[in-house]
Design a protein around this motif. Structure first.
Motif, PDB file in Angstrom:
ATOM      1  N   ILE A   8       0.945  -1.165  -0.033  1.00 12.76           N
ATOM      2  CA  ILE A   8       0.052  -0.115  -0.026  1.00 12.76           C
ATOM      3  C   ILE A   8       0.865   1.240   0.091  1.00 12.76           C
ATOM      4  CG2 ILE A   8      -1.768   1.425   1.339  1.00 12.76           C
ATOM      5  CD1 ILE A   8      -2.868  -1.497   2.255  1.00 12.76           C
ATOM      6  N   PHE A   9       0.785   2.134  -1.101  1.00 18.44           N
ATOM      7  CA  PHE A   9       1.548   3.291  -1.193  1.00 18.44           C
ATOM      8  C   PHE A   9       0.964   4.535  -0.872  1.00 18.44           C
ATOM      9  CE2 PHE A   9       3.349   0.036  -3.791  1.00 18.44           C
ATOM     10  CZ  PHE A   9       4.654   0.115  -3.990  1.00 18.44           C
ATOM     11  N   VAL A  10       1.718   5.007   0.010  1.00 20.17           N
ATOM     12  CA  VAL A  10       0.735   6.453   0.789  1.00 20.17           C
ATOM     13  C   VAL A  10       1.771   7.772   0.250  1.00 20.17           C
ATOM     14  CG1 VAL A  10       0.207   7.374   3.032  1.00 20.17           C
ATOM     15  CG2 VAL A  10       0.309   4.941   2.708  1.00 20.17           C
ATOM     16  N   HIS A  11       0.950   8.442  -0.456  1.00 15.13           N
ATOM     17  CA  HIS A  11       1.716   9.667  -0.935  1.00 15.13           C
ATOM     18  C   HIS A  11       1.638  10.474   0.215  1.00 15.13           C
ATOM     19  CE1 HIS A  11      -2.033  12.150  -1.210  1.00 15.13           C
ATOM     20  NE2 HIS A  11      -2.673  10.892  -1.794  1.00 15.13           N
ATOM     21  N   GLY A  12       2.556  11.798  -0.327  1.00 14.69           N
ATOM     22  CA  GLY A  12       2.830  12.831   0.600  1.00 14.69           C
ATOM     23  C   GLY A  12       1.972  13.865   0.323  1.00 14.69           C
ATOM     24  N   ALA A  13       2.329  15.084   1.178  1.00 16.51           N
ATOM     25  CA  ALA A  13       1.653  16.328   1.162  1.00 16.51           C
ATOM     26  C   ALA A  13       1.720  16.733  -0.509  1.00 16.51           C
ATOM     27  CB  ALA A  13       2.142  17.327   1.912  1.00 16.51           C
ATOM     28  N   TRP A  14       0.461  17.341  -0.914  1.00 13.52           N
ATOM     29  CA  TRP A  14       0.211  17.874  -2.187  1.00 13.52           C
ATOM     30  C   TRP A  14       0.265  17.105  -3.277  1.00 13.52           C
ATOM     31  CZ3 TRP A  14       3.947  20.362   1.168  1.00 13.52           C
ATOM     32  CH2 TRP A  14       3.570  21.569   1.756  1.00 13.52           C
ATOM     33  N   HIS A  15       0.709  16.034  -3.175  1.00 10.24           N
ATOM     34  CA  HIS A  15       0.872  14.797  -4.217  1.00 10.24           C
ATOM     35  C   HIS A  15      -0.486  13.915  -4.189  1.00 10.24           C
ATOM     36  CE1 HIS A  15       4.903  16.230  -4.159  1.00 10.24           C
ATOM     37  NE2 HIS A  15       5.024  15.762  -5.239  1.00 10.24           N
ATOM     38  N   GLU A  40      -7.299  11.865   1.281  1.00  7.79           N
ATOM     39  CA  GLU A  40      -8.106  13.111   1.232  1.00  7.79           C
ATOM     40  C   GLU A  40      -7.514  14.257   1.924  1.00  7.79           C
ATOM     41  OE1 GLU A  40     -10.860  12.635   5.512  1.00  7.79           O
ATOM     42  OE2 GLU A  40     -11.742  12.292   3.569  1.00  7.79           O
ATOM     43  N   PHE A  41      -6.444  13.966   2.749  1.00  9.41           N
ATOM     44  CA  PHE A  41      -5.620  15.391   3.271  1.00  9.41           C
ATOM     45  C   PHE A  41      -5.344  16.260   2.232  1.00  9.41           C
ATOM     46  CE2 PHE A  41      -2.111  11.986   3.310  1.00  9.41           C
ATOM     47  CZ  PHE A  41      -1.482  12.574   2.368  1.00  9.41           C
ATOM     48  N   CYS A  42      -5.283  15.823   0.958  1.00  9.77           N
ATOM     49  CA  CYS A  42      -5.076  16.842  -0.205  1.00  9.77           C
ATOM     50  C   CYS A  42      -5.983  16.582  -1.267  1.00  9.77           C
ATOM     51  CB  CYS A  42      -3.794  17.054  -0.602  1.00  9.77           C
ATOM     52  SG  CYS A  42      -3.099  15.706  -1.517  1.00  9.77           S
ATOM     53  N   GLY A  43      -6.397  17.570  -2.374  1.00 13.74           N
ATOM     54  CA  GLY A  43      -7.377  17.233  -3.467  1.00 13.74           C
ATOM     55  C   GLY A  43      -8.718  17.131  -3.458  1.00 13.74           C
ATOM     56  N   THR A  44      -9.142  17.336  -1.997  1.00 17.78           N
ATOM     57  CA  THR A  44     -10.474  17.443  -1.895  1.00 17.78           C
ATOM     58  C   THR A  44     -11.012  18.847  -2.262  1.00 17.78           C
ATOM     59  OG1 THR A  44     -10.179  18.237   0.224  1.00 17.78           O
ATOM     60  CG2 THR A  44     -10.638  15.932  -0.163  1.00 17.78           C
ATOM     61  N   GLN A  45     -12.509  19.131  -2.317  1.00 16.19           N
ATOM     62  CA  GLN A  45     -13.073  20.303  -2.891  1.00 16.19           C
ATOM     63  C   GLN A  45     -12.967  21.415  -1.677  1.00 16.19           C
ATOM     64  OE1 GLN A  45     -17.083  20.052  -4.183  1.00 16.19           O
ATOM     65  NE2 GLN A  45     -17.000  22.171  -5.162  1.00 16.19           N
ATOM     66  N   GLU A  46     -13.007  20.999  -0.694  1.00 15.87           N
ATOM     67  CA  GLU A  46     -12.633  21.707   0.718  1.00 15.87           C
ATOM     68  C   GLU A  46     -11.694  21.069   1.613  1.00 15.87           C
ATOM     69  OE1 GLU A  46     -14.118  24.762   1.177  1.00 15.87           O
ATOM     70  OE2 GLU A  46     -15.416  24.550  -0.513  1.00 15.87           O
ATOM     71  N   LEU A  51      -6.909  14.353  10.019  1.00 18.92           N
ATOM     72  CA  LEU A  51      -6.357  13.101   9.451  1.00 18.92           C
ATOM     73  C   LEU A  51      -7.032  11.760   9.617  1.00 18.92           C
ATOM     74  CD1 LEU A  51      -2.282  13.338   9.988  1.00 18.92           C
ATOM     75  CD2 LEU A  51      -3.579  13.646   7.828  1.00 18.92           C
ATOM     76  N   ALA A  52      -8.008  11.857  10.403  1.00 16.99           N
ATOM     77  CA  ALA A  52      -8.845  10.738  10.870  1.00 16.99           C
ATOM     78  C   ALA A  52      -9.263  10.160   9.411  1.00 16.99           C
ATOM     79  CB  ALA A  52      -9.986  10.894  11.525  1.00 16.99           C
ATOM     80  N   GLY A  53     -10.020  10.911   8.637  1.00 18.61           N
ATOM     81  CA  GLY A  53     -10.440  10.296   7.265  1.00 18.61           C
ATOM     82  C   GLY A  53      -9.417   9.440   6.500  1.00 18.61           C
ATOM     83  N   SER A  54      -8.258  10.395   6.332  1.00 16.51           N
ATOM     84  CA  SER A  54      -7.244   9.802   5.580  1.00 16.51           C
ATOM     85  C   SER A  54      -6.450   8.567   6.103  1.00 16.51           C
ATOM     86  CB  SER A  54      -5.860  10.539   5.429  1.00 16.51           C
ATOM     87  OG  SER A  54      -6.416  11.720   4.596  1.00 16.51           O
ATOM     88  N   ILE A  55      -6.551   8.358   7.582  1.00 21.71           N
ATOM     89  CA  ILE A  55      -5.964   7.264   8.231  1.00 21.71           C
ATOM     90  C   ILE A  55      -6.990   6.128   7.989  1.00 21.71           C
ATOM     91  CG2 ILE A  55      -5.592   6.152  10.493  1.00 21.71           C
ATOM     92  CD1 ILE A  55      -4.327   8.860  11.234  1.00 21.71           C
ATOM     93  N   GLY A  56      -8.201   6.603   8.037  1.00 22.08           N
ATOM     94  CA  GLY A  56      -9.439   5.559   7.717  1.00 22.08           C
ATOM     95  C   GLY A  56      -9.382   4.821   6.475  1.00 22.08           C
ATOM     96  N   GLN A  57      -8.937   5.657   5.446  1.00 21.27           N
ATOM     97  CA  GLN A  57      -8.961   5.141   3.934  1.00 21.27           C
ATOM     98  C   GLN A  57      -7.926   4.055   3.937  1.00 21.27           C
ATOM     99  OE1 GLN A  57      -8.502   9.312   2.316  1.00 21.27           O
ATOM    100  NE2 GLN A  57      -9.126   8.346   0.629  1.00 21.27           N
ATOM    101  N   HIS A 172      -3.609  21.253  -0.495  1.00 21.49           N
ATOM    102  CA  HIS A 172      -3.161  20.355   0.884  1.00 21.49           C
ATOM    103  C   HIS A 172      -4.000  20.973   2.042  1.00 21.49           C
ATOM    104  CE1 HIS A 172      -1.286  17.403   3.293  1.00 21.49           C
ATOM    105  NE2 HIS A 172      -1.236  18.038   3.939  1.00 21.49           N
ATOM    106  N   SER A 173      -4.696  20.262   3.128  1.00 21.72           N
ATOM    107  CA  SER A 173      -5.449  20.897   4.096  1.00 21.72           C
ATOM    108  C   SER A 173      -4.443  21.358   5.139  1.00 21.72           C
ATOM    109  CB  SER A 173      -6.204  19.644   4.742  1.00 21.72           C
ATOM    110  OG  SER A 173      -6.683  19.915   5.871  1.00 21.72           O
ATOM    111  N   SER A 174      -4.542  22.466   5.686  1.00 18.61           N
ATOM    112  CA  SER A 174      -3.602  22.866   6.830  1.00 18.61           C
ATOM    113  C   SER A 174      -3.977  22.242   7.907  1.00 18.61           C
ATOM    114  CB  SER A 174      -3.881  24.323   6.959  1.00 18.61           C
ATOM    115  OG  SER A 174      -3.467  25.330   5.918  1.00 18.61           O
ATOM    116  N   ALA A 175      -5.325  21.751   8.309  1.00 19.87           N
ATOM    117  CA  ALA A 175      -5.545  21.061   9.512  1.00 19.87           C
ATOM    118  C   ALA A 175      -4.797  19.858   9.875  1.00 19.87           C
ATOM    119  CB  ALA A 175      -7.095  21.059   9.673  1.00 19.87           C
ATOM    120  N   SER A 176      -4.497  19.193   8.599  1.00 21.45           N
ATOM    121  CA  SER A 176      -3.911  17.839   8.499  1.00 21.45           C
ATOM    122  C   SER A 176      -2.613  17.812   9.221  1.00 21.45           C
ATOM    123  CB  SER A 176      -3.923  17.393   7.120  1.00 21.45           C
ATOM    124  OG  SER A 176      -3.177  17.852   6.248  1.00 21.45           O
ATOM    125  N   PHE A 177      -1.908  19.115   8.943  1.00 19.43           N
ATOM    126  CA  PHE A 177      -0.701  19.060   9.564  1.00 19.43           C
ATOM    127  C   PHE A 177      -0.432  19.742  10.900  1.00 19.43           C
ATOM    128  CE2 PHE A 177       1.993  20.802   5.297  1.00 19.43           C
ATOM    129  CZ  PHE A 177       1.838  19.332   4.875  1.00 19.43           C
TER     130      PHE A 177
END
Length: 242
Positions: A8-15, A40-46, A51-57, A172-177
């Motif tokens: 499972i490949f987990v990309h970084g910020a802005w990517h 979902e920490f980046c690339g979403t509409q809002e 980070l909970a959703g990204s970890i859940g993915q 990229h979401s600021s809150a995720s940082f």
């Protein structure tokens, strides 16, 4: 020899997952199942607020694979180290709380230029706030406002390719940082390939250096594949002994 783990490949910020394509294509040709989600920490509409959703993915992918009896290895890049490491909680031999009878498990983590945070530690707790190349914007997005992305990420690939990848960067979401609550030091639960502080905390580490930019999967994909395969061999030996 045990069956090959799912990667499972987990990309970084802005990517996004496309950054892994030169690596995953080679590994798939060698028989590895490779999963590379858009997190979902980046690339979403809002911008997301944690980070909970990204970890859940990632955990959903781990659960789907381990339920089928497949072992899993996480391959994390940059900020993806925070997410990938946090995602292994409950899926390891040390903590099998999310595994059922006959399940596979997470057998290792490969960190590629990746952050290795302690539990409850946000990225903003780790980076040098005096000289960051990025800052939180007023609209909830993290802005690259103190550096040229090509110099930061892609300085050792062709100018044409670097410009192409720069054009594919995502918001990229600021809150995720800043999210501490979601971060878990999963690197302490399985063998990992990134170092002094984590090793002192009890992690099983092997390290390797590569003369490359922050994006070796683009500039040196063959070497990156070799690094991953070396790690997989190490994980397989350690898993067979346990």
């Amino acid at each position: 020899m045990s069956s090959a783990p799912t990667l499972i490949f987990v990309h970084g910020a802005w990517h996004g997952p496309a950054c892994w394509s030169n690596v995953t294509s080679q590994l798939q040709q060698q028989g590895y199942r490779c999963l590379a989600p858009q997190l979902e920490f980046c690339g979403t509409q809002e911008p997301v607020q944690s980070l909970a959703g990204s970890i859940g993915q990632v955990q959903d992918l781990i659960a789907a694979e381990t339920t089928q009896g497949n072992n899993v290895v996480l391959v994390n890049h940059s900020f993806g180290g925070c997410v990938g490491s946090s995602s292994v909680k409950g899926f390891t031999q040390k903590d099998p709380s999310k595994l059922g009878p006959g399940s596979g498990k997470v057998v290792g983590i490969v960190q590629i230029c990746a952050f290795t945070p302690a539990s409850k530690t946000a990225l903003y707790d780790i980076i040098n706030l005096d000289t960051p190349f990025h800052h939180s914007g007023p609209d909830g997005w993290e802005l690259i406002d103190n550096g040229e992305p090509i110099d930061l990420f892609y300085h050792d690939i062709s100018p044409e390719d670097a410009q192409q990848w720069k054009g594919r960067l995502l918001k990229h979401s600021s809150a995720s940082f800043k999210d501490r609550e979601s971060v878990y030091a999963g690197w302490a639960d399985v063998p990992e390939m990134m170092v002094a502080a984590a090793r002192d905390a009890g992690a099983d580490f092997t390290t390797k250096s590569l003369d490359a930019s922050h994006s070796p999967f683009l500039s040196k994909p063959n070497d990156t594949v070799g690094f991953i395969l070396e790690a997989l061999g190490d994980f397989d030996q350690k898993s067979s002994r346990s």
